[in-house]
Design a protein around this motif. Structure first.
Motif, PDB file in Angstrom:
ATOM      1  N   GLY A 206       0.825  -1.199   0.000  1.00  0.00           N
ATOM      2  CA  GLY A 206       0.000   0.000   0.000  1.00  0.00           C
ATOM      3  C   GLY A 206       0.853   1.240   0.000  1.00  0.00           C
ATOM      4  N   PRO A 207       0.229   2.422  -0.046  1.00  0.00           N
ATOM      5  CA  PRO A 207       0.979   3.674  -0.074  1.00  0.00           C
ATOM      6  C   PRO A 207       1.770   3.870   1.220  1.00  0.00           C
ATOM      7  N   ALA A 208       2.813   4.684   1.097  1.00  0.00           N
ATOM      8  CA  ALA A 208       3.657   4.953   2.264  1.00  0.00           C
ATOM      9  C   ALA A 208       2.831   5.539   3.403  1.00  0.00           C
ATOM     10  N   ARG A 209       3.064   5.037   4.605  1.00  0.00           N
ATOM     11  CA  ARG A 209       2.312   5.479   5.783  1.00  0.00           C
ATOM     12  C   ARG A 209       2.952   6.726   6.379  1.00  0.00           C
ATOM     13  N   ALA A 210       2.117   7.659   6.799  1.00  0.00           N
ATOM     14  CA  ALA A 210       2.629   8.884   7.420  1.00  0.00           C
ATOM     15  C   ALA A 210       3.233   8.534   8.776  1.00  0.00           C
ATOM     16  N   PRO A 211       4.473   8.958   9.062  1.00  0.00           N
ATOM     17  CA  PRO A 211       5.109   8.608  10.338  1.00  0.00           C
ATOM     18  C   PRO A 211       4.297   9.065  11.552  1.00  0.00           C
ATOM     19  N   THR A 213       1.288   9.029  12.130  1.00  0.00           N
ATOM     20  CA  THR A 213       0.116   8.194  12.423  1.00  0.00           C
ATOM     21  C   THR A 213       0.517   6.861  13.040  1.00  0.00           C
ATOM     22  N   ARG A 214       1.814   6.644  13.278  1.00  0.00           N
ATOM     23  CA  ARG A 214       2.290   5.354  13.765  1.00  0.00           C
ATOM     24  C   ARG A 214       3.046   5.544  15.078  1.00  0.00           C
ATOM     25  N   LEU A 215       2.929   4.567  15.966  1.00  0.00           N
ATOM     26  CA  LEU A 215       3.515   4.691  17.299  1.00  0.00           C
ATOM     27  C   LEU A 215       5.033   4.565  17.284  1.00  0.00           C
ATOM     28  N   VAL A 216       5.585   3.618  16.498  1.00  0.00           N
ATOM     29  CA  VAL A 216       7.027   3.380  16.523  1.00  0.00           C
ATOM     30  C   VAL A 216       7.826   4.630  16.131  1.00  0.00           C
ATOM     31  N   ALA A 334      11.551   2.855   0.404  1.00  0.00           N
ATOM     32  CA  ALA A 334      12.425   4.019   0.463  1.00  0.00           C
ATOM     33  C   ALA A 334      11.680   5.289   0.845  1.00  0.00           C
ATOM     34  N   THR A 335      10.428   5.404   0.402  1.00  0.00           N
ATOM     35  CA  THR A 335       9.653   6.602   0.717  1.00  0.00           C
ATOM     36  C   THR A 335       9.366   6.683   2.209  1.00  0.00           C
ATOM     37  N   GLU A 336       8.948   5.579   2.809  1.00  0.00           N
ATOM     38  CA  GLU A 336       8.711   5.576   4.252  1.00  0.00           C
ATOM     39  C   GLU A 336       9.997   5.832   5.024  1.00  0.00           C
ATOM     40  N   ASN A 337      11.101   5.264   4.537  1.00  0.00           N
ATOM     41  CA  ASN A 337      12.384   5.475   5.213  1.00  0.00           C
ATOM     42  C   ASN A 337      12.719   6.963   5.236  1.00  0.00           C
ATOM     43  N   ARG A 338      12.583   7.625   4.085  1.00  0.00           N
ATOM     44  CA  ARG A 338      12.882   9.049   4.011  1.00  0.00           C
ATOM     45  C   ARG A 338      11.984   9.852   4.933  1.00  0.00           C
ATOM     46  N   ARG A 339      10.687   9.597   4.889  1.00  0.00           N
ATOM     47  CA  ARG A 339       9.750  10.381   5.694  1.00  0.00           C
ATOM     48  C   ARG A 339       9.947  10.116   7.185  1.00  0.00           C
ATOM     49  N   THR A 340      10.198   8.869   7.539  1.00  0.00           N
ATOM     50  CA  THR A 340      10.393   8.544   8.954  1.00  0.00           C
ATOM     51  C   THR A 340      11.698   9.146   9.470  1.00  0.00           C
ATOM     52  N   ALA A 341      12.761   9.088   8.648  1.00  0.00           N
ATOM     53  CA  ALA A 341      14.032   9.688   9.056  1.00  0.00           C
ATOM     54  C   ALA A 341      13.866  11.187   9.277  1.00  0.00           C
ATOM     55  N   ALA A 342      13.132  11.853   8.384  1.00  0.00           N
ATOM     56  CA  ALA A 342      12.910  13.295   8.539  1.00  0.00           C
ATOM     57  C   ALA A 342      12.068  13.586   9.772  1.00  0.00           C
ATOM     58  N   PHE A 343      11.069  12.764  10.035  1.00  0.00           N
ATOM     59  CA  PHE A 343      10.192  12.948  11.193  1.00  0.00           C
ATOM     60  C   PHE A 343      10.974  12.797  12.495  1.00  0.00           C
ATOM     61  N   VAL A 344      11.759  11.734  12.591  1.00  0.00           N
ATOM     62  CA  VAL A 344      12.525  11.466  13.811  1.00  0.00           C
ATOM     63  C   VAL A 344      13.591  12.541  14.017  1.00  0.00           C
ATOM     64  N   GLN A 345      14.289  12.906  12.952  1.00  0.00           N
ATOM     65  CA  GLN A 345      15.350  13.907  13.090  1.00  0.00           C
ATOM     66  C   GLN A 345      14.780  15.297  13.357  1.00  0.00           C
TER      67      GLN A 345
END
Length: 399
Positions: A206-211, A213-216, A334-345
Motif C-alpha cells: 500500500g501507499p507509504a504510511r505517514a510517520p 500516524t504510527r507509534l514506533v 524508500a519513501t517511508e524510510n525518508r519520511r520517517t528519518a525526517a520525522f525522527v530527526q
C-alpha cells in the motif's frame, strides 16, 4: 519485524565507490559544525559580538536540523536522493564560505546554510544505505556514524593550529575540501541513477504510511530527542561541570570531552556487530546503560569521571546507529524510510537544540549555582531515551 522492501543490489549503483562516497559525505555532516568551537573566542573578539551571539554559531545548526528536515525531505522526494545530496553539499559549501566572510550577518547566515545542507545529508544517508545495501546496512550505519565522529576529531585537532598561522576565517574555510571531495565521488558513484526519483517502488503493502500516524516513529522521535538533548547539553557544559565538581584544569577537562567524542567511534562500529549477532534491542541495552552512566556517575561517584565519560562516549555513537537502523527496520520502502528519518530527526533535533540552553539555565537558577539539578535533568532525558528506545525496538520485533 518489519523490513524494507526488496532492494536493487548495490553493484548497480557503484558498489565500493558508493561506500567511499558515503564515507566522504559523512565527513561533512559534523566537522563544519564542531570546527568553530576551538576558535569561538577568536571569532567573538574579531567580530565584536556578545557571548549570546557567539553561542548562536554553535546552536543555530542544530535548530536548522529540526526546521529544515521537512523541506529537505520534500526536496529529496522531488529530486531523488542522488541529486538532493549534491544540492545539500552545494548549500553546505556556500555556507562555509559565507561564514568566513566579513561581518556578523555573513557568519550567522552561513552557519544556518551549513546546518540546512547537513540536514539533507542526515536524511539522504539512511535512505541510500537502506536502499542500496540492505544486507550490509548495520555495518555501514556504523561506519557512517563513526566517520562523522572522525571528521569532528580531525577538525577539533587541526583548526587551532591552522588558525594560528592563517587566522580563523581561512582555518574554517579549509574544511571545504571535504565537501569538494564528497561532491566529486558522490557524482561518480551515483551517476548511473541520474534521472531516477524515488527509485524503488514500495513492496505492495500500500501507499507509504505517514510517520505521525504510527507509534514506533513517535517512540523513536522521543528516544532520539532524549539522546540529542543529552549529547548537545553535555558537549556544551561537560568541561565546566568537571572543573567545578572535580577541580580539573582546562587541559584535563578537555581530555574528558575528548573521551566523550572519540569513543563514539568504537560504539558506532561495535554496536552493529552486536545487533547482527543478537538483535537491535539487545544492542540498545548497553547503549542506554552506558549513556545513563555519565550523569548518574557524576552525581554519585564523580571521581570516576574517566570511566563515565568513556562509557557514555561509546554509547552515544552506538545510540545513533541503533536508532536509524530502527528507522530502516520500521519502514516498508524508500519513501517511508525518508519520511520517517525526517520525522525522527526533525523532532529529535528540535529537542536537542534546547539541551545547551536548558542545562545552562538550570545551573544558573541554583542557589548557589550547582550541577546536581542540571545533571538530574540530563538523567531524566536519558531515561526517556531508554524507555522509548526499548519500547520501539520491542514493538519492531512483534511487527
Amino acid at each position: 519485524m518489519s523490513t524494507a522492501a526488496p532492494h536493487r543490489p548495490a553493484s548497480t549503483v557503484g558498489g565500493p565507490l558508493l561506500v567511499v562516497a558515503i564515507v566522504l559525505v559523512a565527513l561533512n555532516l559534523r566537522a563544519p559544525l564542531v570546527a568553530i568551537s576551538p576558535v569561538i573566542e577568536a571569532i567573538r573578539t574579531d567580530l565584536g559580538v556578545s557571548a549570546g551571539i557567539a553561542g548562536l554559531l554553535t546552536s543555530l545548526p542544530v535548530l536548522a536540523f529540526a526546521l529544515a528536515s521537512p523541506p529537505a525531505s520534500w526536496m529529496i522526494g522531488r529530486l531523488g536522493p542522488e541529486r538532493a545530496m549534491l544540492v545539500g553539499l552545494g548549500v553546505l559549501g556556500v555556507g562555509t564560505v559565507l561564514r568566513s566572510s566579513d561581518g556578523v550577518a555573513g557568519a550567522l547566515i552561513g552557519t544556518a546554510l551549513i546546518g540546512a545542507g547537513i540536514t539533507v545529508g542526515n536524511i539522504v544517508m539512511p535512505v541510500v544505505i537502506g536502499r542500496d545495501f540492505p544486507h550490509r546496512s548495520g555495518p555501514l550505519f556504523g561506519i557512517y556514524t563513526a566517520t562523522m565522529n572522525v571528521g569532528s576529531m580531525i577538525t577539533l585537532s587541526l583548526t587551532v593550529p591552522i588558525a594560528a598561522g592563517t587566522g580563523w576565517r581561512l582555518a574554517l574555510c579549509v574544511w571545504l575540501v571535504f565537501a569538494v571531495a564528497a561532491v566529486v565521488v558522490w557524482r561518480l558513484a551515483t551517476r548511473r541513477r541520474e534521472g531516477e526519483v524515488e527509485a524503488l517502488p514500495d513492496d505492495g503493502a500500500g501507499p507509504a504510511r505517514a510517520p505521525a500516524t504510527r507509534l514506533v516513529p513517535w517512540l523513536l522521535l522521543i528516544g532520539f530527542g532524549g539522546q540529542s538533548f543529552s549529547y548537545y547539553g553535555l558537549t556544551a557544559w561537560l568541561p565546566e561541570i568537571l572543573r567545578d565538581l572535580r577541580g580539573l584544569d582546562a587541559a584535563s577537562a578537555g581530555t574528558a570531552s575528548s573521551l566523550f567524542q572519540i569513543l563514539a567511534v568504537a560504539g558506532a562500529l561495535v554496536t552493529p556487530l552486536v545487533a547482527r549477532r543478537a538483535s537491535l534491542r539487545l544492542a540498545f541495552l548497553p547503549v542506554a546503560a552506558g549513556f545513563l552512566a555519565l550523569p548518574g556517575g557524576l552525581l554519585l561517584a564523580p571521581a570516576l569521571w574517566p570511566l563515565w565519560c568513556s562509557l557514555a562516549g561509546a554509547a552515544q555513537g552506538g545510540g545513533f546507529t541503533v536508532i536509524f537502523a530502527a528507522v530502516l527496520a520500521a519502514s516498508r520502502d524508500a519513501t517511508e524510510n525518508r519520511r520517517t528519518a525526517a520525522f525522527v530527526q526533525g523532532g529529535g533535533y528540535l529537542v536537542g537544540a534546547l539541551g545547551p540552553w536548558l542545562v545552562g539555565a538550570v545551573h544558573e537558577a541554583g542557589e548557589p549555582p550547582n550541577w546536581q539539578l542540571p545533571l538530574a535533568v540530563v538523567l531524566g532525558a536519558l531515561v526517556l531515551l531508554a524507555v522509548a528506545g526499548c519500547s520501539a525496538l520491542t514493538r519492531l520485533r512483534t511487527q
